[in-house]
Every structure is written in C-alpha cells, then in structure tokens.
Enzyme design. Structure first.
Site, PDB file in Angstrom:
ATOM      1  N   ASN A  72       8.892  -0.991 -20.859  1.00  0.00           N
ATOM      2  CA  ASN A  72       8.289  -0.269 -19.742  1.00  0.00           C
ATOM      3  C   ASN A  72       8.278  -1.212 -18.537  1.00  0.00           C
ATOM      4  O   ASN A  72       7.478  -2.139 -18.491  1.00  0.00           O
ATOM      5  CB  ASN A  72       6.851   0.146 -20.124  1.00  0.00           C
ATOM      6  CG  ASN A  72       6.084   0.735 -18.953  1.00  0.00           C
ATOM      7  OD1 ASN A  72       6.668   1.134 -17.947  1.00  0.00           O
ATOM      8  ND2 ASN A  72       4.761   0.790 -19.079  1.00  0.00           N
ATOM      9  N   LYS A 106       7.342  -0.631 -15.595  1.00  0.00           N
ATOM     10  CA  LYS A 106       6.278  -0.298 -14.631  1.00  0.00           C
ATOM     11  C   LYS A 106       6.891  -0.228 -13.218  1.00  0.00           C
ATOM     12  O   LYS A 106       8.001   0.256 -13.074  1.00  0.00           O
ATOM     13  CB  LYS A 106       5.139  -1.304 -14.729  1.00  0.00           C
ATOM     14  CG  LYS A 106       4.683  -1.531 -16.173  1.00  0.00           C
ATOM     15  CD  LYS A 106       3.378  -2.216 -16.277  1.00  0.00           C
ATOM     16  CE  LYS A 106       3.085  -2.520 -17.729  1.00  0.00           C
ATOM     17  NZ  LYS A 106       1.707  -2.828 -17.982  1.00  0.00           N
ATOM     18  N   HIS A 146       0.007   6.861 -20.158  1.00  0.00           N
ATOM     19  CA  HIS A 146      -0.174   5.400 -20.135  1.00  0.00           C
ATOM     20  C   HIS A 146      -1.545   5.084 -19.529  1.00  0.00           C
ATOM     21  O   HIS A 146      -1.999   5.770 -18.607  1.00  0.00           O
ATOM     22  CB  HIS A 146       0.946   4.755 -19.321  1.00  0.00           C
ATOM     23  CG  HIS A 146       0.983   3.270 -19.467  1.00  0.00           C
ATOM     24  ND1 HIS A 146       0.117   2.440 -18.789  1.00  0.00           N
ATOM     25  CD2 HIS A 146       1.764   2.464 -20.236  1.00  0.00           C
ATOM     26  CE1 HIS A 146       0.373   1.182 -19.132  1.00  0.00           C
ATOM     27  NE2 HIS A 146       1.365   1.166 -20.013  1.00  0.00           N
ATOM     28  N   GLU A 205      -2.478   2.991 -17.455  1.00  0.00           N
ATOM     29  CA  GLU A 205      -2.484   2.770 -15.997  1.00  0.00           C
ATOM     30  C   GLU A 205      -2.464   4.102 -15.250  1.00  0.00           C
ATOM     31  O   GLU A 205      -3.016   4.218 -14.158  1.00  0.00           O
ATOM     32  CB  GLU A 205      -1.297   1.867 -15.606  1.00  0.00           C
ATOM     33  CG  GLU A 205      -1.562   0.429 -16.039  1.00  0.00           C
ATOM     34  CD  GLU A 205      -0.333  -0.394 -16.344  1.00  0.00           C
ATOM     35  OE1 GLU A 205       0.780   0.003 -15.968  1.00  0.00           O
ATOM     36  OE2 GLU A 205      -0.487  -1.456 -16.991  1.00  0.00           O
ATOM     37  N   GLU A 238      -2.156   1.339 -27.723  1.00  0.00           N
ATOM     38  CA  GLU A 238      -2.218   0.265 -26.736  1.00  0.00           C
ATOM     39  C   GLU A 238      -3.673   0.026 -26.342  1.00  0.00           C
ATOM     40  O   GLU A 238      -4.185   0.694 -25.416  1.00  0.00           O
ATOM     41  CB  GLU A 238      -1.430   0.659 -25.491  1.00  0.00           C
ATOM     42  CG  GLU A 238       0.018   0.922 -25.733  1.00  0.00           C
ATOM     43  CD  GLU A 238       0.856   0.622 -24.492  1.00  0.00           C
ATOM     44  OE1 GLU A 238       1.670  -0.287 -24.571  1.00  0.00           O
ATOM     45  OE2 GLU A 238       0.655   1.277 -23.461  1.00  0.00           O
ATOM     46  N   GLY A 271      -1.213  -6.518 -20.596  1.00  0.00           N
ATOM     47  CA  GLY A 271      -0.990  -7.446 -19.484  1.00  0.00           C
ATOM     48  C   GLY A 271      -1.998  -8.574 -19.381  1.00  0.00           C
ATOM     49  O   GLY A 271      -2.081  -9.247 -18.351  1.00  0.00           O
ATOM     50  N   SER A 296       0.574  -7.004 -24.564  1.00  0.00           N
ATOM     51  CA  SER A 296       0.913  -8.439 -24.508  1.00  0.00           C
ATOM     52  C   SER A 296       1.843  -8.870 -25.640  1.00  0.00           C
ATOM     53  O   SER A 296       1.680  -9.957 -26.202  1.00  0.00           O
ATOM     54  CB  SER A 296      -0.369  -9.286 -24.491  1.00  0.00           C
ATOM     55  OG  SER A 296      -1.120  -9.002 -23.330  1.00  0.00           O
ATOM     56  N   GLY A 326       5.628  -4.246 -22.001  1.00  0.00           N
ATOM     57  CA  GLY A 326       5.563  -4.186 -20.536  1.00  0.00           C
ATOM     58  C   GLY A 326       6.147  -5.444 -19.926  1.00  0.00           C
ATOM     59  O   GLY A 326       7.363  -5.590 -19.793  1.00  0.00           O
TER      60      GLY A 326
HETATM   61  C1  PEP Z   1       2.499  -1.566 -21.338  1.00  0.00           C
HETATM   62  O1  PEP Z   1       2.788  -1.500 -20.158  1.00  0.00           O
HETATM   63  O2  PEP Z   1       2.474  -0.549 -22.005  1.00  0.00           O
HETATM   64  C2  PEP Z   1       2.219  -2.880 -21.940  1.00  0.00           C
HETATM   65  C3  PEP Z   1       1.957  -2.937 -23.215  1.00  0.00           C
HETATM   66  O3  PEP Z   1       2.234  -3.963 -21.108  1.00  0.00           O
HETATM   67  P1  PEP Z   1       2.231  -5.528 -21.538  1.00  0.00           P
HETATM   68  O4  PEP Z   1       3.286  -5.703 -22.591  1.00  0.00           O
HETATM   69  O5  PEP Z   1       2.553  -6.268 -20.281  1.00  0.00           O
HETATM   70  O6  PEP Z   1       0.873  -5.842 -22.076  1.00  0.00           O
END
Ligand code: PEP
Length: 245
Positions: free
Chosen positions: A8, A10, A106, A108, A172, A178, A209, A228
């Site tokens: 992803n 973003k 998601h 966000e 998640e 992140g 992460s 991400g």
């Molecule tokens: C995500 O955007 O779904 C995500 C898991 O981000 P990250 O890997 O940066 O934590």
C-alpha cells in the site's frame, strides 16, 4: 494456498517518474515470486504502471498489462458506479483499469475522512458486485478491546456471501501502523481466529510495521501481509515477498 503480499503506497511517491521507477524495480525483483504480489498505488498512477502479460497469455488479449502473480490494487473506491460525486472513483472505473483488488476501510480512511462501518459495507458490496476482490481492513486503536472492535467492524458485513467472494480481511491494529510497534504473532493469531469465527473461512492478512526482518514470524500465522512504509523501498519489499514465496 500461496501467500499474498500487498504493498500500500498510500499518498506516495511524489511524482510519476518516481512511481514508475519504484514499480519497475519491484516488478523485476518479484518476477519469479511464488507469492501473489499486489501493488496499490495512488489512483493517479494506476493507468501508467505496466503489468506484462502472464506466461502463455496472448498479448493481443492481454494488452501486455498483467504478470500472473503481480496484480494491480487500489487504496479506496466509492460505492456508486457513476454520477455527480465530484472527486470520487467508481468500482466500474477501477475494474476497467485492470484493478483486481481494492482496499476498503483502511484505518487512515476511517480516521481522516470519517468513513463509518456503514460506508465500508457499501463499498465492500460495490466492489464485490463488479467482480473485484476487496481487502477489508479492521483493527483496534491503542487501549481498545480487540474482540469488541472486530465484532463491531465486521457486524455490517457478516450477511454477505464473503467466503465465496474470495474476500480478504487485513487485521491491522491501528497502534502498529507506521509506528514501528509490532503486534505479537500470538495476538495476530487470536485476531485471525476471531475474524474467521465472525465471517467464515476468509483469507486473513496482517498489517502494521511489517519489515523484511519480522515478515517471517507473521507469515507463519496468517495468509499474507499488507505492507505500507516498507513497500516504498523496492529492496525491502522484494525481501518481504521472498519470505512469502
Ligand atoms: C498500512 O498502510 O496498511 C500499513 C500497515 O502501514 P505500515 O506497514 O507502514 O505500518
């Protein structure tokens, strides 16, 4: 079943040129991967990323757009297929742009754009109706009860014929996205069991992460990963894909 590794991006990278460079580096690195790899770029880059044809496919039929194990995904979608909805992108538009997977709900989107569980259910249904695969994101905020949150987030979708549709659910935990904080694999396993109890035997991914050096421990308990930050670094992302192959 093979693992699925989803990147992803973003709202990154900042230009077409960088997006193409990143994509070309990933494409070369995952050429022989056994895992299924899905790249979810920002909408503006969707049509410029070139996915070559799968082995054996006739180029004329395929327009040279898709590796068999490298697929195109989207980060969001609206629930109507056309009309006066300024700024939105429809499931039909994505489908006609060769998108196979769509991230829905998601954290966000929920946090910054006020998406509710009702909105998420409408998007999920719209994606299923045009024949794409939704990746439904669920997970608790710091301090919230995981089971309760999963139950609430999945309540509105439990009536759908999800298993048959190939739905993917990404667990998640919001506090792990992140932040560099990692959810313990045993907790991911418990979340996966809760999800399967609530919606059936769907594929469950972990996101939060994930990096090359912790991917393996999650891949031992789930069907794949939603990545991400680490998906913006081709070398790191390719290493994660290798763990899932
Ligand atoms: C995500 O955007 O779904 C995500 C898991 O981000 P990250 O890997 O940066 O934590």
């Amino acid at each position: 079943m093979n693992k699925i590794i989803i990147g992803n991006w973003k709202m990154n990278p900042a230009s077409q040129k960088e997006a193409l460079e990143l994509f070309d580096a990933i494409k070369a690195g995952v050429k022989d991967a056994k895992a299924e790899v899905v790249i979810c770029p920002p909408f503006i880059y969707v049509s410029s990323l070139k996915f070559p044809a799968p082995r054996g496919a006739r180029l004329a039929q395929f327009h040279g757009r898709q590796y068999s194990r490298l697929k195109l995904g989207a980060q969001n979608v609206f629930w109507e297929n056309k009309g006066a909805f300024t700024g939105e992108i429809s499931p039909a538009m994505l489908k006609s742009s060769n998108v196979k997977y769509v991230i829905v709900g998601h954290s966000e989107r929920r946090k910054y754009f006020g998406e509710t569980n009702e909105d998420v259910a409408k998007k999920l249904q719209a994606v299923l109706e045009v024949g794409m695969t939704p990746i439904l994101c669920v997970g608790e905020n710091e301090g919230e009860n995981r089971e309760e949150v999963l139950r609430e987030q999945l309540a509105g979708v439990s009536g759908f014929r999800l298993q048959a549709s190939g739905l993917i659910v990404a667990y998640e935990p919001v506090w792990a996205i992140g932040t560099g904080k990692n959810c313990r694999p045993e907790d991911v396993k418990k979340a996966m069991e809760t999800i399967k109890n609530l919606v059936g035997d769907v594929r469950v991914l972990y996101g939060g992460s994930v990096k090359a050096d912790n991917a393996q421990e999650y891949l031992e308990v789930v069907d794949g990963l939603l990545v991400g930050g680490a998906s913006l670094n081709a070398e790191e992302f390719i290493k994660i894909v290798e763990k899932g192959s």
